[in-house]
Scaffold this motif. Sequence first.
Motif, PDB file in Angstrom:
ATOM      1  N   TRP A 184      23.132 -75.166  17.840  1.00  0.00           N
ATOM      2  CA  TRP A 184      23.692 -73.785  17.261  1.00  0.00           C
ATOM      3  C   TRP A 184      22.366 -73.184  16.386  1.00  0.00           C
ATOM      4  CZ3 TRP A 184      22.662 -73.767  11.935  1.00  0.00           C
ATOM      5  CH2 TRP A 184      22.700 -75.070  11.261  1.00  0.00           C
ATOM      6  N   ASP A 185      22.447 -71.901  16.546  1.00  0.00           N
ATOM      7  CA  ASP A 185      21.539 -70.796  16.163  1.00  0.00           C
ATOM      8  C   ASP A 185      22.210 -69.803  15.193  1.00  0.00           C
ATOM      9  OD1 ASP A 185      19.610 -69.241  15.446  1.00  0.00           O
ATOM     10  OD2 ASP A 185      18.718 -69.419  17.712  1.00  0.00           O
ATOM     11  N   VAL A 193      26.700 -66.772  14.894  1.00  0.00           N
ATOM     12  CA  VAL A 193      26.125 -67.948  15.150  1.00  0.00           C
ATOM     13  C   VAL A 193      26.362 -68.275  16.827  1.00  0.00           C
ATOM     14  CG1 VAL A 193      26.913 -70.281  14.944  1.00  0.00           C
ATOM     15  CG2 VAL A 193      27.073 -68.619  13.068  1.00  0.00           C
ATOM     16  N   TRP A 194      25.195 -68.653  17.362  1.00  0.00           N
ATOM     17  CA  TRP A 194      25.327 -69.026  18.853  1.00  0.00           C
ATOM     18  C   TRP A 194      25.677 -70.368  19.040  1.00  0.00           C
ATOM     19  CZ3 TRP A 194      21.961 -72.406  21.490  1.00  0.00           C
ATOM     20  CH2 TRP A 194      22.291 -72.407  22.697  1.00  0.00           C
ATOM     21  N   ARG A 263      22.905 -81.536  11.705  1.00  0.00           N
ATOM     22  CA  ARG A 263      21.561 -81.377  11.346  1.00  0.00           C
ATOM     23  C   ARG A 263      20.911 -79.949  11.383  1.00  0.00           C
ATOM     24  NH1 ARG A 263      23.446 -85.664  10.519  1.00  0.00           N
ATOM     25  NH2 ARG A 263      22.613 -87.693  11.099  1.00  0.00           N
ATOM     26  N   GLY A 264      20.506 -79.511  10.235  1.00  0.00           N
ATOM     27  CA  GLY A 264      20.198 -78.053  10.618  1.00  0.00           C
ATOM     28  C   GLY A 264      19.013 -78.067   9.476  1.00  0.00           C
ATOM     29  N   ARG A 265      18.009 -76.808   9.957  1.00  0.00           N
ATOM     30  CA  ARG A 265      16.891 -76.263   9.044  1.00  0.00           C
ATOM     31  C   ARG A 265      16.683 -74.844   9.173  1.00  0.00           C
ATOM     32  NH1 ARG A 265      12.386 -79.513   7.597  1.00  0.00           N
ATOM     33  NH2 ARG A 265      13.385 -81.207   9.026  1.00  0.00           N
ATOM     34  N   ARG A 277      17.251 -67.218   9.299  1.00  0.00           N
ATOM     35  CA  ARG A 277      17.560 -67.716  10.535  1.00  0.00           C
ATOM     36  C   ARG A 277      17.592 -69.427  10.281  1.00  0.00           C
ATOM     37  NH1 ARG A 277      14.523 -67.828  16.410  1.00  0.00           N
ATOM     38  NH2 ARG A 277      16.168 -68.594  17.770  1.00  0.00           N
ATOM     39  N   MET A 278      18.557 -70.023  10.721  1.00  0.00           N
ATOM     40  CA  MET A 278      18.715 -71.531  10.693  1.00  0.00           C
ATOM     41  C   MET A 278      19.098 -71.945  12.025  1.00  0.00           C
ATOM     42  SD  MET A 278      21.214 -74.109   8.371  1.00  0.00           S
ATOM     43  CE  MET A 278      20.240 -73.914   6.799  1.00  0.00           C
TER      44      MET A 278
END
Length: 461
Positions: A184-185, A193-194, A263-265, A277-278
Amino acid sequence: MATRLSGKVSEIKAFPAKPSESREDELATLRAELAREKALRKRYETQFRQLSASLPIVIWMADERRNVTFISDNWYDLTGTRQHDLGNWIATVHPDDRRRVAEQLIAATDRRERYAVEYRTQRADGSIAWVLNVGAPRFNETGDYDGYVGAVIDVSERQAATETLQGLETRLSLALDGTRVGVWDWDIVSGDVWLSDSALAIQGYASEEVKGHAAGFADYIHPDDLAEHSRSITACLKGEQPMVNLEHRLRCKDGGWVWVAERGRVVERDANGKALRMIGTRTDMTEQRERDDRLRWLAAHDVLTELPNRGRFQELLLAAMRETDARGGRMALMLFDLDHFKAVNDGFGHDVGDALLRRAARRLRDAFPGGSVARLGGDEFAIILPDAGRHGEDVMALAAQAVHAGTTGGEEPGESTASVGVAFYPDHAANAADFVKAADVALYAAKQAGRACARLYEPRR
């Protein structure tokens, strides 16, 4: 030449015209100005051509009839053509793109609009270059339409990079589909959110079935997990933790729930450190959670009877004792043993013995819905009664139910009677080991009394 006027004759003399010195000066000045303008124009054109040739783009101009009136020399370097080929510039467009390009250019110029069209140009040597052709209408000093001015930019490297990236994305997508990992973006500024197809598939959705937006996150996250999810996301956005790393449940299309590892950053921040942006991944953890839950269950339960095993019994006993200490009162422990179980196994076989153990376990659960029933091993069971009250007689009446739970009077092959020993905490022991020992002493007393009965622990005097 003579003219008669009122009967008199007057003479009018005419002399051939001679240019005056001032007239000649004006003409000379005009010729000099025209020569200077011509030289200046030629110099400007030369400078413009040299400047345009030095730029990494092609500059062009066209008249109101779409005829190219000027193009910088790097056009010929780009296409490999010669100047006399310029009139048929559309021939440099790749055959598969010509119709589309011509239609777009004609439509834009008819409306006198700006345009930008990307296409392949075919060089004289047969090689291909991707270009971006941009144009804008121009007008003369009186405001009349005077054609177009524009530029052609070689975008081959960008196109190659795009194609490479698309190839990598395709391979990554295929790889992720095989591992059930979604991507996801999140554009934090817009909230959009993509979600990759594999990310959507985890929840049972097809591509484009869900339009992602941050405002809809809460609709899919399990209510019990929402607070922790929000806390972790917020901490990551503020820079208080490097990444989001948690497991939670997501609502599926069919209304069920699926466990995922998120999990995301943050990958982009503005000059003030604000997150813009994450990007993250989402992994389907349902099967792993089920395996882990099964392993945890197996570690704490007896497979045959599905009752807590000896290890889990110890945990339950200690927890019940702590609760009794906290609230006061007393609790009871019953140790339950099937009589002559070895004879059943030897006489009817282990399958019949196992069936007897399963029946006994089921009857004990039914008889003590408020207690904790465990299998300690073999034919020995334990029943923990957290709130045994003040009267031992009530507990002993329950113990009689335990005796009954071990037998049905011979209705089934391989039936057995049961013996039960009962002890109280804190009456008969100060710790878990002594508590179990007291109940075991009472169980031995029940067997000594002829079995098929219950006995209360009696401290030695």
